[in-house]
Design a protein around this motif. Sequence first.
Motif, mmCIF file in Angstrom:
data_model
loop_
_atom_site.group_PDB
_atom_site.id
_atom_site.type_symbol
_atom_site.label_atom_id
_atom_site.label_comp_id
_atom_site.label_asym_id
_atom_site.label_seq_id
_atom_site.Cartn_x
_atom_site.Cartn_y
_atom_site.Cartn_z
ATOM 1 N N SER A 146 -2.203 -6.680 -4.245
ATOM 2 C CA SER A 146 -1.811 -6.770 -2.834
ATOM 3 C C SER A 146 -0.315 -6.608 -2.616
ATOM 4 C CB SER A 146 -2.274 -8.105 -2.255
ATOM 5 O OG SER A 146 -3.676 -8.140 -2.137
ATOM 6 N N HIS A 183 -0.348 -12.362 2.752
ATOM 7 C CA HIS A 183 0.523 -11.377 3.382
ATOM 8 C C HIS A 183 0.345 -11.395 4.902
ATOM 9 C CE1 HIS A 183 2.573 -9.355 0.108
ATOM 10 N NE2 HIS A 183 1.466 -9.465 -0.597
ATOM 11 N N SER A 184 -0.868 -11.629 5.360
ATOM 12 C CA SER A 184 -1.084 -11.766 6.796
ATOM 13 C C SER A 184 -0.289 -12.949 7.342
ATOM 14 C CB SER A 184 -2.576 -11.941 7.094
ATOM 15 O OG SER A 184 -2.812 -12.062 8.473
ATOM 16 N N ASP A 215 3.213 -3.655 10.890
ATOM 17 C CA ASP A 215 2.802 -5.062 10.950
ATOM 18 C C ASP A 215 1.764 -5.291 12.035
ATOM 19 O OD1 ASP A 215 4.518 -5.616 8.880
ATOM 20 O OD2 ASP A 215 6.029 -6.602 10.131
ATOM 21 N N GLN A 238 -4.147 -11.083 -0.052
ATOM 22 C CA GLN A 238 -4.001 -10.277 1.164
ATOM 23 C C GLN A 238 -3.804 -11.174 2.385
ATOM 24 O OE1 GLN A 238 -3.219 -7.163 0.952
ATOM 25 N NE2 GLN A 238 -5.053 -5.910 1.172
ATOM 26 N N GLY A 262 2.765 -0.688 3.722
ATOM 27 C CA GLY A 262 3.001 -1.535 4.891
ATOM 28 C C GLY A 262 3.717 -0.829 6.020
ATOM 29 N N GLN A 269 0.960 -3.611 -0.211
ATOM 30 C CA GLN A 269 1.668 -3.838 1.048
ATOM 31 C C GLN A 269 3.073 -3.250 1.004
ATOM 32 O OE1 GLN A 269 0.337 -4.848 3.806
ATOM 33 N NE2 GLN A 269 -1.642 -5.412 2.927
ATOM 34 N N ALA A 304 -3.830 -7.486 5.388
ATOM 35 C CA ALA A 304 -2.751 -8.302 5.927
ATOM 36 C C ALA A 304 -2.827 -8.438 7.438
ATOM 37 C CB ALA A 304 -1.400 -7.725 5.514
#
Length: 265
Positions: free
Chosen positions: A28, A100-101, A41, A97, A36, A32, A74
């Motif tokens: 992950s 990351h969210s 985002d 994951q 990303g 990301q 995320a």
Amino acid sequence: MDVTEIDRRQVGAADTSRANRGWWDGASDEYQAEHGEFLRDSGFVWCPEGLDEADVHLLGDVADRDVLEIGCGAGQCGRWLSGHGARVAAFDLSFRQLQHSRRIDLGSGSRVPVVQADAEALPFAGESFDLACSAFGALPFVADAAAVLSEVRRVLRPGGRLVFSVSHPIRWAFPDDPGPGGLTADRSYFDRSPYVEIGDDGRPSYVEHHRTMADWIGHIVASGLVLRGLVEPEWPQGHEREWGSWSPLRGRHLPGTAIFTCARP
């Protein structure tokens, strides 16, 4: 975990779930960091071709709708949905994951409610959602896609909609190569053997399952959902970004993504 072997063989639900949870937890951070910026985002990108929900409106009007994101990573898509007035719940198999969210939420002041769960057994009550969506989340990485679709039907309200994107089935007949080597088929499209990476402990460490186009449509129908639409995004002019085996070269010759729109009667 180091990969010691790549195989094509049947893998059951429990081993698939264990392998992919571990793989995504380990991958992950890199995923990301690499993707990303492209995903944003708060953004709803359906596929490596860059098809954006803000442009195509496959989900329709999401304002004041209860929406479930399947395999949320995320939470980028869920965050975009929340920003457009939806009430979102999201889940992913990978705890990393979801961390990351949380990282993005803390940095942006947003809040996407997430839970760690397996898509084959959704922890939600029946008829809880107006819409469900998945952008390459969960469905390619489960042994029983039919069970996932049946679960989604269960949690959708009558008239609800599911839209999900997966690798286009034809890609499984070609090498996983973004260059010229990926333009010549080297295996049967009808070979449904999953792609399996074996770790140094001798067990599967990553599993991806193949379904033909007819398999996907059959699973949709068998679940009680109705297929309303199918999109095969073309590679857009000026889009030069490679994502794994997705590339401008291959995108000009082969469909890379299939996006299914389904409804619960």
